[in-house]
Every structure is written in C-alpha cells, then in structure tokens.
Scaffold this motif. Structure first.
Motif, PDB file in Angstrom:
ATOM      1  N   GLU A   1      48.458  72.542 132.850  1.00 18.40           N
ATOM      2  CA  GLU A   1      49.372  71.868 131.926  1.00 18.40           C
ATOM      3  C   GLU A   1      50.072  70.691 132.598  1.00 18.40           C
ATOM      4  N   ALA A   2      50.496  70.902 133.849  1.00 19.03           N
ATOM      5  CA  ALA A   2      51.244  69.855 134.552  1.00 19.03           C
ATOM      6  C   ALA A   2      50.419  68.587 134.709  1.00 19.03           C
ATOM      7  N   TYR A   3      49.165  68.740 135.100  1.00 21.89           N
ATOM      8  CA  TYR A   3      48.352  67.562 135.384  1.00 21.89           C
ATOM      9  C   TYR A   3      47.800  66.888 134.127  1.00 21.89           C
ATOM     10  N   LYS A   4      48.141  67.424 132.959  1.00 21.63           N
ATOM     11  CA  LYS A   4      47.853  66.688 131.726  1.00 21.63           C
ATOM     12  C   LYS A   4      48.791  65.495 131.584  1.00 21.63           C
ATOM     13  N   MET A   5      49.942  65.568 132.270  1.00 27.62           N
ATOM     14  CA  MET A   5      50.916  64.475 132.297  1.00 27.62           C
ATOM     15  C   MET A   5      51.250  63.986 130.887  1.00 27.62           C
ATOM     16  N   ASN A   6      51.682  64.916 130.036  1.00 30.09           N
ATOM     17  CA  ASN A   6      52.050  64.506 128.686  1.00 30.09           C
ATOM     18  C   ASN A   6      53.385  63.761 128.698  1.00 30.09           C
ATOM     19  N   ASP A   7      53.777  63.219 127.551  1.00 28.48           N
ATOM     20  CA  ASP A   7      54.980  62.389 127.483  1.00 28.48           C
ATOM     21  C   ASP A   7      56.232  63.155 127.898  1.00 28.48           C
ATOM     22  N   GLY A   8      56.295  64.434 127.542  1.00 32.18           N
ATOM     23  CA  GLY A   8      57.457  65.230 127.916  1.00 32.18           C
ATOM     24  C   GLY A   8      57.609  65.360 129.417  1.00 32.18           C
ATOM     25  N   LEU A   9      56.496  65.590 130.105  1.00 33.08           N
ATOM     26  CA  LEU A   9      56.542  65.707 131.562  1.00 33.08           C
ATOM     27  C   LEU A   9      56.861  64.368 132.215  1.00 33.08           C
ATOM     28  N   LEU A  10      56.292  63.302 131.706  1.00 31.12           N
ATOM     29  CA  LEU A  10      56.582  61.980 132.264  1.00 31.12           C
ATOM     30  C   LEU A  10      58.057  61.635 132.106  1.00 31.12           C
ATOM     31  N   ASP A  11      58.635  62.013 130.966  1.00 35.11           N
ATOM     32  CA  ASP A  11      60.066  61.786 130.754  1.00 35.11           C
ATOM     33  C   ASP A  11      60.888  62.627 131.722  1.00 35.11           C
ATOM     34  N   TYR A  12      60.465  63.872 131.940  1.00 33.81           N
ATOM     35  CA  TYR A  12      61.159  64.755 132.882  1.00 33.81           C
ATOM     36  C   TYR A  12      61.132  64.164 134.291  1.00 33.81           C
ATOM     37  N   ILE A  13      59.966  63.696 134.723  1.00 36.82           N
ATOM     38  CA  ILE A  13      59.835  63.101 136.055  1.00 36.82           C
ATOM     39  C   ILE A  13      60.734  61.876 136.180  1.00 36.82           C
ATOM     40  N   SER A  14      60.763  61.053 135.139  1.00 35.30           N
ATOM     41  CA  SER A  14      61.585  59.845 135.156  1.00 35.30           C
ATOM     42  C   SER A  14      63.066  60.185 135.285  1.00 35.30           C
ATOM     43  N   ARG A  15      63.521  61.192 134.535  1.00 36.62           N
ATOM     44  CA  ARG A  15      64.940  61.569 134.598  1.00 36.62           C
ATOM     45  C   ARG A  15      65.290  62.178 135.955  1.00 36.62           C
ATOM     46  N   CYS A  16      64.376  62.968 136.504  1.00 36.11           N
ATOM     47  CA  CYS A  16      64.611  63.536 137.840  1.00 36.11           C
ATOM     48  C   CYS A  16      64.718  62.430 138.885  1.00 36.11           C
ATOM     49  N   LYS A  17      63.837  61.439 138.791  1.00 35.11           N
ATOM     50  CA  LYS A  17      63.870  60.329 139.747  1.00 35.11           C
ATOM     51  C   LYS A  17      65.171  59.544 139.622  1.00 35.11           C
TER      52      LYS A  17
END
Length: 247
Positions: A102-118
């Motif tokens: 699931e993680a490596y599908k890199m869907n929009d929700g995960l990309l948003d999560y990564i952006s907010r964490c950064k």
C-alpha cells in the motif's frame, strides 16, 4: 544533502577508478527543499547499488522492510545477494509486506502525509539550528532527514578541563549529568578528539502535531516551543552545559 553538481563530480571519480557505490537512500524523500534528494545513480547507474526502506519516510519505525536495486551491469550479484539474505534473514512478517504494498502505491493521501511531515520536521530543524548557533555550537543547517552533527571545538579547552577528551566521553557526560542522549561522532567516522556528536530532533508527539497543523503550512518556531517540550528542554540542557563550562 548532496546536490546534483556534487554527485556528478563524485560519479566521475567513481567511474574513472571503477568504484562500486553503495547508496543508502532511505531518507531521500525527507528533503526539505525537494520532493526527492538526488541520487548518484542518475550519473553512475552502472556502478551504483541503491538501498532504501519503508521505515523512515512513512514514519514506520520497526517496519523492517528494505530493498536493494542492483544495476543490470552487476546482475551477477543478484543471485549472491539472494543466497546471502536467505541464509541471514527470515521472511518479513506478512502484515508488513501488505503495508509496504500500500505504501509504495504512493497515493495522494500518502503524498500529502509525507509533505506535512516534512514541513514539521523542516521547521523543527530550522529551530534547532538557530538555537545551536546562539550557543556557538558548530553545525550545518539540516536540509533533510532528522539529524544534525554538532561540534564543540569552540569549547574544547573548557571540556578538556573536565577531563573529557573524546566524543564518547562527552556523550557519556551529557547523558549522565544533563539527561541528553546523543551519539558520539566516532560512530560516523569523525575523529574522537574532534568532539562531534549527533543530535536527533524527533522527540515529539508527531500525531498531535499533524492533527494540530492539518491545514496549516506556515508553522514557525513559536509552534515548536509550544508543542515540542522535549526538544526545547533538550536545547535548554545544552544551554545549561555551555553556561556551566563557560563560567
């Protein structure tokens, strides 16, 4: 973080001398200025083996699933690696394998999560850097990940006067006397006498920060002071140490 020009220069040297590069890129997506950190494999594909993993960018500490990408020019190593790993590790737990899919599908929700964490980590990094500068502690402003190497050469004489002459002894003194846990620079190939330590700025409630700043992009140092008490306390303990040895 190495920039493209630096990586190109390193790649030229490696190509000239036939050096095999082992590039650990597990933090490549925790880059405060870019979506990804540049990879030396862009300039030296035939001689670069890339490593990565699940745990850092997805905040999945303990999810010990990694990968290795071997170039076609070294495909003979693949069978060797498979044999080595099969005799060294057992299979990754099934739930972690499903999580990775699931993680490596890199869907929009995960990309948003990564952006907010950064965004949060980058703000904390900037805060820590500015506070360390005020204390005249050597450091370079972090451009990614969640660590910073800090040096005490400006206080070497005072530290030596305490009977401390190595980064290992300094780390021991700080944890015993100031409850600060830092790694000695010797773990990262610094000379012991250089008095460098590695500081990690991750002692905060990430879930709480993500919820508080769900729709906020302009996080500043005041937010860090209010919401990251252990980080501000740690800086305060470093300040107390510097004040004591400078008295």
């Amino acid at each position: 973080v190495y920039n493209n020009e630096e990586l190109q220069s390193i790649a030229k040297v490696c190509l000239k001398h036939g050096i095999i590069v082992l590039s650990d890129e597990i933090y490549s997506q925790i880059n405060f200025g870019e979506r990804y950190s540049a990879s030396i494999s862009q300039y030296y594909q035939q001689g670069t083996i890339v490593y990565g993993g699940l745990s850092k960018v997805f905040s999945a500490g303990g999810y010990r699933l990694g990968y290795v990408a071997i170039p076609e020019a070294m495909k003979g190593l693949r069978a060797t690696f498979k044999a080595l790993f099969s005799e060294t590790f057992s299979a990754v737990a099934a739930p972690i394998q499903y999580a990775a899919i699931e993680a490596y599908k890199m869907n929009d929700g995960l990309l948003d999560y990564i952006s907010r964490c950064k965004n949060i980590l980058g703000t904390i990094a900037g805060f820590v850097f500015q506070e360390l500068k005020k204390l005249n502690i050597e450091c370079t402003q972090p451009q990614g990940a969640f660590y910073v190497m800090i040096g005490f050469s400006h206080y070497k004489e005072q530290i030596n006067a305490l009977g401390i002459h190595s980064s290992e002894a300094l780390a021991h003194h700080l944890i015993q006397s100031y409850h600060l846990a830092l790694l000695p620079g010797t773990d990262f190939y610094f000379s012991s006498s250089d008095l460098f330590l590695r500081l990690a700025y991750v002692d905060f409630d990430g879930k709480s920060l993500l919820e508080k700043f769900l729709h906020k992009t302009d996080i500043n140092s005041d937010h860090i002071i209010d919401n990251c008490p252990n980080i501000t306390k740690g800086i305060g303990q470093l300040r107390a140490f510097i004040t004591t040895i400078s008295a």
